[in-house]
Each structure stands twice: as structure tokens, then as C-alpha cells.
Motif scaffolding. Structure first.
Motif, PDB file in Angstrom:
ATOM      1  N   ARG A 162      44.274  40.181  42.663  1.00 32.91           N
ATOM      2  CA  ARG A 162      43.145  41.007  42.218  1.00 32.91           C
ATOM      3  C   ARG A 162      43.626  42.352  41.682  1.00 32.91           C
ATOM      4  NH1 ARG A 162      39.049  39.989  47.351  1.00 32.91           N
ATOM      5  NH2 ARG A 162      38.297  37.918  46.701  1.00 32.91           N
ATOM      6  N   TYR A 163      44.559  42.955  42.405  1.00 37.81           N
ATOM      7  CA  TYR A 163      45.093  44.247  41.958  1.00 37.81           C
ATOM      8  C   TYR A 163      45.810  44.089  40.615  1.00 37.81           C
ATOM      9  CZ  TYR A 163      44.202  47.521  45.776  1.00 37.81           C
ATOM     10  OH  TYR A 163      43.596  48.392  46.651  1.00 37.81           O
ATOM     11  N   GLN A 164      46.609  43.039  40.485  1.00 36.65           N
ATOM     12  CA  GLN A 164      47.363  42.847  39.254  1.00 36.65           C
ATOM     13  C   GLN A 164      46.431  42.584  38.079  1.00 36.65           C
ATOM     14  OE1 GLN A 164      50.755  43.368  39.118  1.00 36.65           O
ATOM     15  NE2 GLN A 164      50.200  43.445  36.954  1.00 36.65           N
ATOM     16  N   LYS A 165      45.337  41.838  38.320  1.00 34.36           N
ATOM     17  CA  LYS A 165      44.368  41.590  37.241  1.00 34.36           C
ATOM     18  C   LYS A 165      43.730  42.902  36.797  1.00 34.36           C
ATOM     19  CE  LYS A 165      40.279  38.912  35.917  1.00 34.36           C
ATOM     20  NZ  LYS A 165      39.683  40.085  35.237  1.00 34.36           N
ATOM     21  N   LYS A 166      43.368  43.741  37.786  1.00 31.48           N
ATOM     22  CA  LYS A 166      42.771  45.032  37.452  1.00 31.48           C
ATOM     23  C   LYS A 166      43.744  45.884  36.651  1.00 31.48           C
ATOM     24  CE  LYS A 166      39.726  48.397  37.783  1.00 31.48           C
ATOM     25  NZ  LYS A 166      38.471  48.365  37.002  1.00 31.48           N
ATOM     26  N   ILE A 167      45.006  45.883  37.060  1.00 29.88           N
ATOM     27  CA  ILE A 167      46.035  46.652  36.342  1.00 29.88           C
ATOM     28  C   ILE A 167      46.189  46.130  34.916  1.00 29.88           C
ATOM     29  CG2 ILE A 167      48.521  47.124  36.229  1.00 29.88           C
ATOM     30  CD1 ILE A 167      48.483  47.203  39.319  1.00 29.88           C
ATOM     31  N   ASN A 168      46.230  44.805  34.762  1.00 31.74           N
ATOM     32  CA  ASN A 168      46.377  44.208  33.431  1.00 31.74           C
ATOM     33  C   ASN A 168      45.180  44.534  32.543  1.00 31.74           C
ATOM     34  OD1 ASN A 168      48.839  43.112  34.164  1.00 31.74           O
ATOM     35  ND2 ASN A 168      47.983  41.120  34.705  1.00 31.74           N
ATOM     36  N   ASP A 169      43.961  44.508  33.120  1.00 25.93           N
ATOM     37  CA  ASP A 169      42.752  44.827  32.343  1.00 25.93           C
ATOM     38  C   ASP A 169      42.788  46.276  31.866  1.00 25.93           C
ATOM     39  OD1 ASP A 169      41.837  42.278  32.749  1.00 25.93           O
ATOM     40  OD2 ASP A 169      40.446  42.804  34.375  1.00 25.93           O
ATOM     41  N   LEU A 170      43.211  47.172  32.755  1.00 23.87           N
ATOM     42  CA  LEU A 170      43.292  48.582  32.386  1.00 23.87           C
ATOM     43  C   LEU A 170      44.353  48.805  31.305  1.00 23.87           C
ATOM     44  CD1 LEU A 170      43.055  50.254  35.912  1.00 23.87           C
ATOM     45  CD2 LEU A 170      41.288  50.197  34.164  1.00 23.87           C
ATOM     46  N   LYS A 171      45.474  48.113  31.429  1.00 25.36           N
ATOM     47  CA  LYS A 171      46.537  48.253  30.430  1.00 25.36           C
ATOM     48  C   LYS A 171      46.084  47.724  29.065  1.00 25.36           C
ATOM     49  CE  LYS A 171      50.685  48.291  33.343  1.00 25.36           C
ATOM     50  NZ  LYS A 171      51.953  47.613  33.689  1.00 25.36           N
TER      51      LYS A 171
END
Length: 367
Positions: A162-171
Motif C-alpha cells: 500500500r505504501y509503495q503504491k501511494k509512493i508510485n502514484d505520487l511520483k
């Protein structure tokens, strides 16, 4: 206002350098609206792997918290999650390190969408190991480490995903903003105007210098935010400057600081593009700061890290009005407060960015 104790372990042979670093950390606390009730340090070749401080100093730290009524402890040194948890449990207050403090400041100061996204990415990358550690602790307290290990590992994997998906979306959102920013820069390049970027240690006076230069223009220009605190500016600002019939774009950039968390360097690379893409850098130095030489070196190291070290520079010694003997400073000295030396600075800027050009005034007959 939260009340905190500032703590640090001096691992350096140069104690004066450590003292300066602790003073800067206290300034960071003030910039985050934290009241420093007291400071406690320990000289050691290494940090205790379990509690950072040795047992005797840790007991003193706990007594300071109780006596002064502190709400928390901020360590200058980077702390592992387990170490900060042990100190917190022993002293009975929340414990964070300097990296978390800088992230808090960036979160509060970010104004543009780009800066907010960059800060959030850095925050998520910093928080993820701590969230996983807290989840594992909860699982062990429920006995899951023995009876339900597979479920605990699966839950940690879900949290990490979940954290990695959020990071990828923000990037991805950041990437779109950077594309628009690149298009804006292309339009600016078509004007053939030279680009000058103000760089330097945080609170050296870059924003004050930009406003002082703008105040000397006939057309003026919208002022940028300037405050006497660390990291007052997090967003790059650009203004048009005209002097002696010549124009250039002046950029105000985020200030540098020693040991900037790696995650923030990565996150703010696009913010520092103004420095990397400039035709000329104005290295602003607070000459009234006793540690200005060390901070100047840190600025040069940061410029090298973002591959901007080969861009021509002008070194400007600011806040000359605060010195008792300004004549002893060897270099270009200015005061944004009194505007002393600004005319000389503008002349030097024009000479460096337009070296082969000469301005003349011609009177032409109607025929």
C-alpha cells in the motif's frame, strides 16, 4: 508550543564543529515551533547500539525530562527505530531524530503542489519501516510471532504494498508536474534570457537578496517570502530583472543544510533544477555566521551532488552590516538591509552573463 530536550552524541574529533551542528539543530527546532528546554550531549567514539547514550547519560536525560517537564526528545544523530523506541520507553516521552524534524519542517512549509508531493514521498519512505516495526511489535504482543507468523508476514507485505503504491502514484503526479515545468522552461529559453540562480546555505539571505534587487527595479516585481529562520523558502521562485538595458531571469532556490536526509535530496532534485540549469550561480554566504566557511563548503558539496559544480559562480558575502569590521572581509560584500554593494553585484552579474555585449544609445535621424 511543544517543549523538547535536544540530545546528541559527539562522534567527531572536532568538538567545535559538533557544537555548531547542535546549534543549527536547535535553530531547526525553533523553525518547527518547538521550545528547547535544555541540551544534553555525550562525547564518545561510538553510539550505544541499544540506547544511543550510555547508561549514565541516559539516566541524566530521563531526569531532565522529568525536571523540566519536556514533551519529547530530539536527537541530532540518526536513530534506528528500535533505539528511539527504547529511549522513549525509558524516558516516558516521544523521541524523534533530526531527519524526522526536517521532514516536519518541510511538510509545514511546502506551498506549491510540487513541493507538497515531494515532501510526502520523502515522508512515506521514512515512515514505512517504522509502520512495519510497529505492526510487528503488535503482532508479537498478541502472540502472533509464534502462533500466526504467516499471517503477520502477509499483513506486513500488504502494508508495504500500500505504501509503495501511494509512493508510485505520487511520483507519477510529480512526473506530470515536471513535464509542465519543463515546457515552461522551454518557453523561457526561447526568450534567450540568461538564467541566474541564488544558492547557498539555508537562512543565508537568498530571498532577501532577491527582494532587494527587485526593489531597485523601476517596474518592481512581486516580492518572495523572507523570514529569519531555516528553510523559509522551499519553492523555487523566478523573477525578471533589468539593469542597464539588459535583462535576466533570477531564481530563488531552496537552501542547503548539512547532512540533508538522502530521501529529501532525491525528492527535491527537480526543485534544484534551477541551480543545475542556470547560466550563473550567486553563492550567497552569511558572513556574520561564525561557521560560514564550513557552510560554504557544504553548499559546494551539495552543488557537486546535483552536478552543478561546473557552472560559473559569484561568491557574495551577505549581512555585512552585522560585522564590526566589514573591511576585513576579502570578497564582494553586500547588505540586503542597507543595499550596500548591490550595484556592484549587478554589474558583475551582467559582465559574466553578457561578456561580449556592449550597450550603446543611438540617435537616428528620421531620414
Amino acid at each position: 508550543m511543544r517543549k523538547i530536550i535536544l540530545a546528541g552524541v559527539c562522534l567527531q574529533a572536532n568538538s567545535s564543529s559538533f557544537t555548531s551542528a547542535m546549534q543549527e539543530c536547535e535553530a531547526l527546532c525553533n523553525a518547527c515551533n518547538l521550545e528547547v528546554l535544555g541540551t544534553i550531549t555525550q562525547q564518545s567514539k561510538s553510539m550505544d547500539p541499544h540506547t544511543a547514550f550510555r547508561s549514565g547519560k541516559l539516566e541524566t536525560l530521563k531526569a531532565m525530562c522529568e525536571e523540566l517537564g519536556a514533551d519529547g526528545i530530539i536527537f541530532y544523530n540518526s536513530l534506528k527505530i528500535q533505539v528511539s523506541d527504547r529511549i522513549s520507553a525509558y524516558c516516558g516521552v516521544n523521541v524523534i531524530d533530526r531527519t524526522a524534524l526536517i521532514l516536519d519542517i518541510f511538510s509545514k512549509r511546502a506551498r506549491s503542489r510540487q513541493a507538497k508531493l515531494q515532501t510526502e514521498v520523502a515522508r512515506l519512505q521514512y515512515d514505512l519501516p517504522r509502520v512495519l516495526h510497529a505492526d510487528n511489535d503488535n503482532e508479537r504482543s498478541r502472540g502472533g510471532a509464534v502462533t500466526n507468523r504467516g499471517a503477520g508476514e502477509m499483513r506486513s507485505s500488504i502494508i508495504a504494498a500500500r505504501y509503495q503504491k501511494k509512493i508510485n502514484d505520487l511520483k507519477e503526479e510529480l512526473r506530470k508536474i515536471e513535464v509542465r515545468r519543463y515546457q515552461d522552461e522551454r518557453r523561457r529559453q526561447k526568450t534567450l534570457l540568461k538564467r541566474v540562480a541564488l544558492v547557498g546555505y539555508t537562512n543565508a539571505g537568498k530571498s532577501s537578496l532577491m527582494n532587494a534587487i527587485l526593489s531597485m527595479q523601476d517596474a518592481g516585481g512581486q516580492e518572495v517570502l523572507e523570514q529569519d529562520m531555516l528553510f523559509a523558502t522551499l519553492d523555487t521562485s523566478v523573477r525578471m530583472v533589468q539593469s542597464k538595458h539588459k535583462k535576466f531571469l533570477l531564481y530563488d532556490t531552496v537552501g542547503f543544510v548539512s547532512d540533508l536526509p538522502h530521501g529529501l535530496i532525491e525528492a527535491f532534485k527537480s526543485t534544484l533544477d534551477a541551480a543545475r540549469d542556470a547560466d550563473l550561480l550567486i553563492h550567497v554566504i552569511d558572513v556574520s555566521d561564525p561557521s560560514w566557511q564550513e557552510k560554504s563548503t557544504i553548499t559546494q558539496e551539495t552543488l557537486k551532488e546535483i552536478h552543478a559544480e561546473d557552472i560559473p559562480q559569484i561568491h557574495v558575502f551577505n549581512k555585512i552590516d552585522k560585522l564590526a569590521h566589514p573591511e576585513r572581509v576579502d570578497g564582494l560584500t553586500i547588505s540586503c538591509y542597507t543595499k550596500e554593494g548591490l550595484d556592484t553585484l549587478l554589474e558583475e552579474i551582467l559582465e559574466m552573463i553578457y561578456p561580449a555585449e556592449e550597450s550603446i544609445v543611438c540617435k537616428l535621424g528620421y531620414d
